[in-house]
Design a protein around this motif. Sequence first.
Motif, PDB file in Angstrom:
ATOM      1  N   ALA A  68       0.830  -1.202   0.000  1.00  0.00           N
ATOM      2  CA  ALA A  68       0.000   0.000   0.000  1.00  0.00           C
ATOM      3  C   ALA A  68       0.864   1.251   0.000  1.00  0.00           C
ATOM      4  O   ALA A  68       0.595   2.210  -0.731  1.00  0.00           O
ATOM      5  N   ILE A  69       1.913   1.262   0.813  1.00  0.00           N
ATOM      6  CA  ILE A  69       2.805   2.428   0.865  1.00  0.00           C
ATOM      7  C   ILE A  69       3.519   2.608  -0.468  1.00  0.00           C
ATOM      8  O   ILE A  69       3.630   3.733  -0.971  1.00  0.00           O
ATOM      9  N   GLN A  70       3.975   1.522  -1.058  1.00  0.00           N
ATOM     10  CA  GLN A  70       4.644   1.613  -2.358  1.00  0.00           C
ATOM     11  C   GLN A  70       3.678   2.090  -3.436  1.00  0.00           C
ATOM     12  O   GLN A  70       4.060   2.863  -4.325  1.00  0.00           O
ATOM     13  N   SER A  71       2.441   1.657  -3.357  1.00  0.00           N
ATOM     14  CA  SER A  71       1.432   2.084  -4.325  1.00  0.00           C
ATOM     15  C   SER A  71       1.171   3.581  -4.214  1.00  0.00           C
ATOM     16  O   SER A  71       1.066   4.282  -5.234  1.00  0.00           O
ATOM     17  N   VAL A  72       1.063   4.075  -2.984  1.00  0.00           N
ATOM     18  CA  VAL A  72       0.857   5.509  -2.777  1.00  0.00           C
ATOM     19  C   VAL A  72       2.058   6.293  -3.298  1.00  0.00           C
ATOM     20  O   VAL A  72       1.904   7.307  -3.981  1.00  0.00           O
ATOM     21  N   HIS A  73       3.253   5.804  -3.003  1.00  0.00           N
ATOM     22  CA  HIS A  73       4.461   6.486  -3.484  1.00  0.00           C
ATOM     23  C   HIS A  73       4.510   6.504  -5.008  1.00  0.00           C
ATOM     24  O   HIS A  73       4.843   7.536  -5.617  1.00  0.00           O
ATOM     25  N   GLN A  74       4.163   5.385  -5.619  1.00  0.00           N
ATOM     26  CA  GLN A  74       4.165   5.311  -7.084  1.00  0.00           C
ATOM     27  C   GLN A  74       3.143   6.278  -7.679  1.00  0.00           C
ATOM     28  O   GLN A  74       3.432   6.964  -8.662  1.00  0.00           O
ATOM     29  N   ALA A  75       1.952   6.352  -7.086  1.00  0.00           N
ATOM     30  CA  ALA A  75       0.917   7.259  -7.591  1.00  0.00           C
ATOM     31  C   ALA A  75       1.360   8.710  -7.456  1.00  0.00           C
ATOM     32  O   ALA A  75       1.153   9.524  -8.364  1.00  0.00           O
ATOM     33  N   GLN A  76       2.004   9.050  -6.328  1.00  0.00           N
ATOM     34  CA  GLN A  76       2.482  10.415  -6.132  1.00  0.00           C
ATOM     35  C   GLN A  76       3.625  10.744  -7.095  1.00  0.00           C
ATOM     36  O   GLN A  76       3.689  11.854  -7.623  1.00  0.00           O
ATOM     37  N   SER A  77       4.491   9.791  -7.326  1.00  0.00           N
ATOM     38  CA  SER A  77       5.590  10.018  -8.269  1.00  0.00           C
ATOM     39  C   SER A  77       5.077  10.221  -9.686  1.00  0.00           C
ATOM     40  O   SER A  77       5.527  11.119 -10.405  1.00  0.00           O
ATOM     41  N   GLN A  78       4.127   9.380 -10.081  1.00  0.00           N
ATOM     42  CA  GLN A  78       3.547   9.495 -11.420  1.00  0.00           C
ATOM     43  C   GLN A  78       2.845  10.842 -11.581  1.00  0.00           C
ATOM     44  O   GLN A  78       2.972  11.490 -12.622  1.00  0.00           O
ATOM     45  N   ALA A  79       2.119  11.260 -10.561  1.00  0.00           N
ATOM     46  CA  ALA A  79       1.437  12.554 -10.627  1.00  0.00           C
ATOM     47  C   ALA A  79       2.457  13.686 -10.740  1.00  0.00           C
ATOM     48  O   ALA A  79       2.249  14.640 -11.501  1.00  0.00           O
ATOM     49  N   GLY A  80       3.544  13.583 -10.014  1.00  0.00           N
ATOM     50  CA  GLY A  80       4.591  14.605 -10.089  1.00  0.00           C
ATOM     51  C   GLY A  80       5.225  14.689 -11.469  1.00  0.00           C
ATOM     52  O   GLY A  80       5.480  15.782 -11.985  1.00  0.00           O
ATOM     53  N   VAL A  81       5.477  13.531 -12.065  1.00  0.00           N
ATOM     54  CA  VAL A  81       6.076  13.497 -13.404  1.00  0.00           C
ATOM     55  C   VAL A  81       5.122  14.109 -14.429  1.00  0.00           C
ATOM     56  O   VAL A  81       5.530  14.922 -15.275  1.00  0.00           O
ATOM     57  N   LEU A  82       3.839  13.721 -14.353  1.00  0.00           N
ATOM     58  CA  LEU A  82       2.858  14.278 -15.289  1.00  0.00           C
ATOM     59  C   LEU A  82       2.693  15.781 -15.089  1.00  0.00           C
ATOM     60  O   LEU A  82       2.577  16.538 -16.059  1.00  0.00           O
ATOM     61  N   GLN A  83       2.700  16.206 -13.845  1.00  0.00           N
ATOM     62  CA  GLN A  83       2.553  17.628 -13.541  1.00  0.00           C
ATOM     63  C   GLN A  83       3.718  18.430 -14.129  1.00  0.00           C
ATOM     64  O   GLN A  83       3.523  19.467 -14.758  1.00  0.00           O
ATOM     65  N   LYS A  84       4.915  17.912 -13.938  1.00  0.00           N
ATOM     66  CA  LYS A  84       6.106  18.601 -14.463  1.00  0.00           C
ATOM     67  C   LYS A  84       6.085  18.632 -15.990  1.00  0.00           C
ATOM     68  O   LYS A  84       6.383  19.665 -16.605  1.00  0.00           O
ATOM     69  N   ALA A  85       5.706  17.503 -16.614  1.00  0.00           N
ATOM     70  CA  ALA A  85       5.661  17.444 -18.077  1.00  0.00           C
ATOM     71  C   ALA A  85       4.622  18.410 -18.626  1.00  0.00           C
ATOM     72  O   ALA A  85       4.864  19.087 -19.639  1.00  0.00           O
TER      73      ALA A  85
ATOM     74  N   LYS B 151      -5.878  10.852  -8.014  1.00  0.00           N
ATOM     75  CA  LYS B 151      -5.640   9.459  -7.628  1.00  0.00           C
ATOM     76  C   LYS B 151      -4.584   9.400  -6.527  1.00  0.00           C
ATOM     77  O   LYS B 151      -4.744   8.665  -5.545  1.00  0.00           O
ATOM     78  N   ALA B 152      -3.532  10.176  -6.655  1.00  0.00           N
ATOM     79  CA  ALA B 152      -2.482  10.208  -5.636  1.00  0.00           C
ATOM     80  C   ALA B 152      -3.025  10.744  -4.320  1.00  0.00           C
ATOM     81  O   ALA B 152      -2.731  10.210  -3.245  1.00  0.00           O
ATOM     82  N   SER B 153      -3.823  11.785  -4.394  1.00  0.00           N
ATOM     83  CA  SER B 153      -4.408  12.363  -3.189  1.00  0.00           C
ATOM     84  C   SER B 153      -5.354  11.377  -2.504  1.00  0.00           C
ATOM     85  O   SER B 153      -5.307  11.199  -1.279  1.00  0.00           O
ATOM     86  N   LEU B 154      -6.184  10.729  -3.275  1.00  0.00           N
ATOM     87  CA  LEU B 154      -7.138   9.785  -2.721  1.00  0.00           C
ATOM     88  C   LEU B 154      -6.435   8.577  -2.112  1.00  0.00           C
ATOM     89  O   LEU B 154      -6.812   8.107  -1.032  1.00  0.00           O
ATOM     90  N   SER B 155      -5.410   8.075  -2.774  1.00  0.00           N
ATOM     91  CA  SER B 155      -4.689   6.923  -2.234  1.00  0.00           C
ATOM     92  C   SER B 155      -3.971   7.293  -0.938  1.00  0.00           C
ATOM     93  O   SER B 155      -3.928   6.502   0.000  1.00  0.00           O
ATOM     94  N   PHE B 156      -3.450   8.514  -0.849  1.00  0.00           N
ATOM     95  CA  PHE B 156      -2.815   8.959   0.390  1.00  0.00           C
ATOM     96  C   PHE B 156      -3.848   9.074   1.508  1.00  0.00           C
ATOM     97  O   PHE B 156      -3.595   8.659   2.650  1.00  0.00           O
ATOM     98  N   GLN B 157      -5.011   9.618   1.202  1.00  0.00           N
ATOM     99  CA  GLN B 157      -6.065   9.738   2.211  1.00  0.00           C
ATOM    100  C   GLN B 157      -6.521   8.364   2.699  1.00  0.00           C
ATOM    101  O   GLN B 157      -6.761   8.167   3.898  1.00  0.00           O
ATOM    102  N   MET B 158      -6.630   7.395   1.782  1.00  0.00           N
ATOM    103  CA  MET B 158      -7.036   6.053   2.166  1.00  0.00           C
ATOM    104  C   MET B 158      -5.975   5.404   3.059  1.00  0.00           C
ATOM    105  O   MET B 158      -6.304   4.753   4.052  1.00  0.00           O
ATOM    106  N   LEU B 159      -4.708   5.609   2.730  1.00  0.00           N
ATOM    107  CA  LEU B 159      -3.633   5.069   3.557  1.00  0.00           C
ATOM    108  C   LEU B 159      -3.637   5.722   4.936  1.00  0.00           C
ATOM    109  O   LEU B 159      -3.453   5.042   5.948  1.00  0.00           O
ATOM    110  N   ALA B 160      -3.885   7.016   4.995  1.00  0.00           N
ATOM    111  CA  ALA B 160      -3.932   7.713   6.285  1.00  0.00           C
ATOM    112  C   ALA B 160      -5.098   7.193   7.128  1.00  0.00           C
ATOM    113  O   ALA B 160      -4.957   7.008   8.346  1.00  0.00           O
ATOM    114  N   GLN B 161      -6.246   6.936   6.513  1.00  0.00           N
ATOM    115  CA  GLN B 161      -7.386   6.392   7.251  1.00  0.00           C
ATOM    116  C   GLN B 161      -7.095   4.985   7.759  1.00  0.00           C
ATOM    117  O   GLN B 161      -7.474   4.635   8.882  1.00  0.00           O
ATOM    118  N   ALA B 162      -6.427   4.184   6.949  1.00  0.00           N
ATOM    119  CA  ALA B 162      -6.052   2.835   7.400  1.00  0.00           C
ATOM    120  C   ALA B 162      -5.101   2.925   8.590  1.00  0.00           C
ATOM    121  O   ALA B 162      -5.252   2.193   9.569  1.00  0.00           O
TER     122      ALA B 162
END
Length: 117
Positions: free
Chosen positions: A54-71, A90-101
């Motif tokens: 779950a943590i790796q998934s959140v990190h991957q989603a945040q990284s992907q969002a950062g790359v797309l944002q920069k591009a 998606k990155a924000s939602l996955s982080f919120q879900m991880l925080a709730q867990a």
Amino acid sequence: MDRIQNVLAASAGATGAQSPGMTRATQMLSQPHALPGQPGTATSPAFSNILTEAIQSVHQAQSQAGVLQKAYQQGNSEVSLEHTMIAMNKASLSFQMLAQARNRVVAAYNEVMNMPV
């Protein structure tokens, strides 16, 4: 909870397949009675493995969002605003879900620690 699952399904359809950690989290949300270790379930991965995924998934989603944002900010014509916003949400939602867990695990731990012996 249904809203979270709908958003996850929509974002997976728009940006590709869900990561294994997000798929597992969605499965756990939709079937809380079939948690690992319950009778009648097949061998389940350890809690630490689920948490790590779950943590790796959140990190991957945040990284992907950062790359797309920069591009997008650099004017890359292959990156659309829609895909960038979906990845950021998606990155924000996955982080919120991880925080709730995490909050629920901490609450359960505190409840067990406060039980009289």
